[in-house]
Design a protein around this motif. Structure first.
Motif, short mmCIF file in Angstrom:
data_model
loop_
_atom_site.label_atom_id
_atom_site.label_comp_id
_atom_site.label_asym_id
_atom_site.label_seq_id
_atom_site.Cartn_x
_atom_site.Cartn_y
_atom_site.Cartn_z
N LYS A 176 4.67 4.63 -10.31
CA LYS A 176 4.54 6.02 -10.71
C LYS A 176 3.81 6.16 -12.03
O LYS A 176 3.08 7.13 -12.26
CB LYS A 176 5.93 6.66 -10.80
CG LYS A 176 6.59 6.85 -9.44
CD LYS A 176 7.96 7.50 -9.56
CE LYS A 176 8.58 7.75 -8.19
NZ LYS A 176 9.93 8.37 -8.30
N GLU A 177 3.99 5.19 -12.93
CA GLU A 177 3.27 5.21 -14.22
C GLU A 177 1.77 5.06 -14.01
O GLU A 177 0.97 5.60 -14.79
CB GLU A 177 3.79 4.09 -15.12
CG GLU A 177 5.21 4.29 -15.62
CD GLU A 177 5.74 3.08 -16.37
OE1 GLU A 177 6.80 3.20 -17.00
OE2 GLU A 177 5.07 2.00 -16.32
N LEU A 178 1.35 4.33 -12.96
CA LEU A 178 -0.06 4.06 -12.72
C LEU A 178 -0.74 5.12 -11.87
O LEU A 178 -1.97 5.15 -11.76
CB LEU A 178 -0.23 2.69 -12.05
CG LEU A 178 0.13 1.47 -12.90
CD1 LEU A 178 0.16 0.22 -12.02
CD2 LEU A 178 -0.87 1.30 -14.04
N ALA A 179 0.05 6.00 -11.22
CA ALA A 179 -0.51 6.99 -10.31
C ALA A 179 -1.52 7.87 -11.02
O ALA A 179 -1.25 8.43 -12.07
CB ALA A 179 0.62 7.84 -9.71
N ASP A 180 -2.71 8.00 -10.42
CA ASP A 180 -3.79 8.78 -11.05
C ASP A 180 -4.80 9.18 -9.98
O ASP A 180 -5.81 8.51 -9.77
CB ASP A 180 -4.46 7.96 -12.15
CG ASP A 180 -5.56 8.74 -12.86
OD1 ASP A 180 -5.54 9.98 -12.79
OD2 ASP A 180 -6.45 8.09 -13.45
N GLY A 181 -4.54 10.25 -9.27
CA GLY A 181 -5.48 10.72 -8.25
C GLY A 181 -4.78 11.15 -6.98
O GLY A 181 -3.57 11.00 -6.83
N PRO A 183 -4.22 11.01 -2.80
CA PRO A 183 -3.00 11.82 -2.75
C PRO A 183 -2.01 11.39 -3.83
O PRO A 183 -1.93 10.21 -4.17
CB PRO A 183 -2.45 11.55 -1.35
CG PRO A 183 -3.07 10.26 -0.93
CD PRO A 183 -4.37 10.17 -1.60
N LYS A 184 -1.28 12.34 -4.36
CA LYS A 184 -0.42 12.09 -5.51
C LYS A 184 0.88 11.39 -5.10
O LYS A 184 1.34 11.52 -3.98
CB LYS A 184 -0.09 13.41 -6.21
CG LYS A 184 -1.31 14.15 -6.75
CD LYS A 184 -0.90 15.44 -7.41
CE LYS A 184 -2.11 16.22 -7.92
NZ LYS A 184 -2.85 15.49 -8.95
N GLY A 185 1.46 10.69 -6.06
CA GLY A 185 2.77 10.10 -5.87
C GLY A 185 2.78 8.84 -5.03
O GLY A 185 1.73 8.31 -4.65
N VAL A 186 3.97 8.34 -4.76
CA VAL A 186 4.13 7.12 -3.97
C VAL A 186 3.77 7.41 -2.52
O VAL A 186 4.20 8.42 -1.94
CB VAL A 186 5.57 6.58 -4.07
CG1 VAL A 186 5.74 5.34 -3.20
CG2 VAL A 186 5.92 6.26 -5.52
N LEU A 187 2.96 6.55 -1.92
CA LEU A 187 2.48 6.75 -0.56
C LEU A 187 2.48 5.42 0.18
O LEU A 187 2.76 4.36 -0.38
CB LEU A 187 1.08 7.35 -0.58
CG LEU A 187 0.01 6.68 -1.45
CD1 LEU A 187 -0.59 5.46 -0.78
CD2 LEU A 187 -1.09 7.66 -1.82
N SER A 188 2.16 5.49 1.46
CA SER A 188 1.96 4.27 2.25
C SER A 188 0.49 4.17 2.62
O SER A 188 -0.22 5.18 2.70
CB SER A 188 2.82 4.28 3.51
OG SER A 188 2.46 5.35 4.36
N ALA A 189 0.03 2.95 2.83
CA ALA A 189 -1.35 2.70 3.24
C ALA A 189 -1.33 1.64 4.33
O ALA A 189 -0.61 0.64 4.21
CB ALA A 189 -2.20 2.25 2.06
N VAL A 190 -2.09 1.86 5.36
CA VAL A 190 -2.20 0.90 6.46
C VAL A 190 -3.61 0.34 6.48
O VAL A 190 -4.59 1.08 6.58
CB VAL A 190 -1.87 1.57 7.81
CG1 VAL A 190 -2.13 0.60 8.96
CG2 VAL A 190 -0.43 2.04 7.84
N GLU A 191 -3.70 -0.98 6.35
CA GLU A 191 -5.00 -1.66 6.39
C GLU A 191 -5.05 -2.50 7.67
O GLU A 191 -4.30 -3.46 7.84
CB GLU A 191 -5.16 -2.56 5.17
CG GLU A 191 -6.55 -3.14 5.03
CD GLU A 191 -6.67 -4.01 3.79
OE1 GLU A 191 -7.80 -4.28 3.38
OE2 GLU A 191 -5.63 -4.43 3.24
N HIS A 192 -5.92 -2.09 8.60
CA HIS A 192 -6.01 -2.78 9.89
C HIS A 192 -6.76 -4.10 9.72
O HIS A 192 -7.82 -4.16 9.10
CB HIS A 192 -6.71 -1.89 10.91
CG HIS A 192 -5.89 -0.70 11.31
ND1 HIS A 192 -5.05 -0.69 12.40
CD2 HIS A 192 -5.75 0.52 10.73
CE1 HIS A 192 -4.45 0.47 12.48
NE2 HIS A 192 -4.85 1.23 11.48
N LEU A 193 -6.21 -5.15 10.31
CA LEU A 193 -6.78 -6.49 10.18
C LEU A 193 -7.75 -6.79 11.30
O LEU A 193 -8.59 -7.68 11.18
CB LEU A 193 -5.65 -7.53 10.16
CG LEU A 193 -4.58 -7.30 9.10
CD1 LEU A 193 -3.46 -8.32 9.24
CD2 LEU A 193 -5.19 -7.37 7.70
N THR A 194 -7.66 -6.07 12.42
CA THR A 194 -8.57 -6.23 13.55
C THR A 194 -8.94 -4.84 14.05
O THR A 194 -8.48 -3.83 13.51
CB THR A 194 -7.92 -7.02 14.70
OG1 THR A 194 -6.87 -6.22 15.29
CG2 THR A 194 -7.31 -8.34 14.19
#
Length: 297
Positions: A176-181, A183-194
Motif C-alpha cells: 500500500k505504501e508503494l501504490a501509485d497509479g 487501478p488503485k489499491g491492492v489488486l490481483s494480476a494474472v500473467e499467462h505462461l502459454t
C-alpha cells in the motif's frame, strides 16, 4: 471478425486434408484471421475451450482414425501420412486421443473419439451490455507477491485463495505504501505462461499494487509492464461467478465484436469487497492493441 476466424479454420482443414504430415503454419492461419499469432492463439483458446495445438492434434487423429479403421493402408503408412516417423510415436498420439492403440482399434473395430470440425457463430444470450473504456497507460510495475496456480473457470480457485491467505500484514502494508497509479489499491494480476486458457493451465497469480516503473520492491517481487493500451471493464455481481463470466465474455464476445486484439501483458483485476457470494464492484484491465479490418459476424 468471426468470418475471418472461420476462414482460418477452413484453411486448417485444407492443410490437414492435402498435407496431413505437415505442421500447420500458425502465422499464415493468423494472417487469414486478420490477427497477430499471439492474439489468434489466445482468442481461439477462449472460444474453443482448448489450445489450437490440441485442436489440430485431435483433428489429425480423427482423420487418421478413419484411415486406421478403413484398412486400406498399413498402420505404418498411416503413421507416415500423418507426420509420424515411427509406429510407436503414432501409437502414442493415437492412444492419447482415442484411448486405444491403432493396432487394437483395427483388429476390434473399436469405437473411436472424433473431434468435429469447428466453426464459430454468434449466439445471443440475454441482453447484458458490457461497459468499457480504452486507456493509454505509461510503463509501470506490479509490486507484490506471486504464486503459480491453475486456471479455474467456475467456482473458487483454491490455490489462488491459499496464496492470498499466505500474505502477511507487513507485506500488505508495504504494498500500500508503494501504490501509485490506476487501478488503485491492492489488486490481483494474472500473467499467462502459454496461449492456453484451458481449465487447469498454469498462470502466475500476483497480489500487489500498481507502482511507478522505478519503485523499489525490496522484500517483495516486481513485474515490469511496458507502456500500452488497455481495455477497462467495470463489473458488478456476486463474487467470484460474475468475474469469471466477465472474463469469458471479454474473449468470446467483446474481442470478436471490436477492433482490438489482446497483446502480451498481465490482466489486472481490482475487486471490493472480496468475499464469496458478496455483491462486488470490480475493474478488469486487459492489455490490447487496435487492429484494422472488419469486426463482427
Amino acid at each position: 471478425m468471426l468470418e475471418q476466424l472461420n476462414q482460418a479454420l477452413e484453411h486448417i482443414e485444407r492443410c490437414l486434408e492435402a498435407d496431413a504430415d505437415q505442421e500447420i503454419d500458425v502465422a499464415e492461419v493468423a494472417r487469414i484471421a486478420m490477427a497477430s499469432e499471439y492474439h489468434f492463439r489466445r482468442l481461439f483458446s477462449a472460444l474453443a475451450g482448448m489450445p489450437l495445438s490440441v485442436y489440430v492434434r485431435r483433428r489429425r487423429m480423427t482423420l487418421a482414425g478413419a484411415e486406421v479403421l478403413g484398412g486400406e493402408r498399413t498402420l505404418l503408412d498411416v503413421a507416415v501420412r500423418y507426420g509420424y516417423g515411427s509406429g510407436e510415436a503414432f501409437a502414442r498420439a493415437f492412444r492419447s486421443v482415442h484411448g486405444i492403440g491403432p493396432g487394437e482399434a483395427r483388429r476390434t473395430g473399436a469405437t473411436l473419439t472424433a473431434q468435429p470440425r469447428m466453426s464459430f457463430r454468434v449466439v445471443v444470450e440475454g441482453s447484458t451490455t458490457m461497459r468499457y473504456r480504452i486507456v493509454e497507460k505509461e510503463a509501470f510495475r506490479v509490486v507484490g507477491r506471486k504464486a503459480r496456480v491453475p486456471l479455474v473457470h467456475e467456482g473458487v480457485n483454491a490455490a489462488a485463495a491459499a496464496h492470498v491467505q499466505s500474505l502477511d500484514m507487513q507485506a500488505i502494508v508495504r504494498m500500500k505504501e508503494l501504490a501509485d497509479g490506476e487501478p488503485k489499491g491492492v489488486l490481483s494480476a494474472v500473467e499467462h505462461l502459454t496461449d492456453s486458457r484451458e481449465e487447469g493451465a498454469e498462470v502466475d497469480y500476483w497480489i500487489g499494487v500498481v507502482a511507478g516503473p522505478e519503485a523499489s520492491a525490496e522484500e517483495l517481487e516486481a513485474l515490469d509492464v511496458p507502456a500500452g493500451t488497455w481495455a477497462v471493464f467495470d463489473n458488478h455481481g456476486p463474487y467470484p461467478s460474475a468475474l469469471q463470466e466477465l472474463w469469458r465474455d471479454v474473449f468470446t464476445q467483446w474481442f470478436p465484436s471490436n477492433p482490438y486484439a489482446s497483446r502480451p501483458g498481465p490482466e489486472l483485476l481490482r475487486t471490493q469487497p472480496v468475499e464469496i457470494g458478496t455483491e462486488t464492484g470490480s475493474q478488469l484491465w486487459i492489455p490490447v492493441e487496435r487492429v484494422s479490418g472488419n469486426t463482427g459476424a
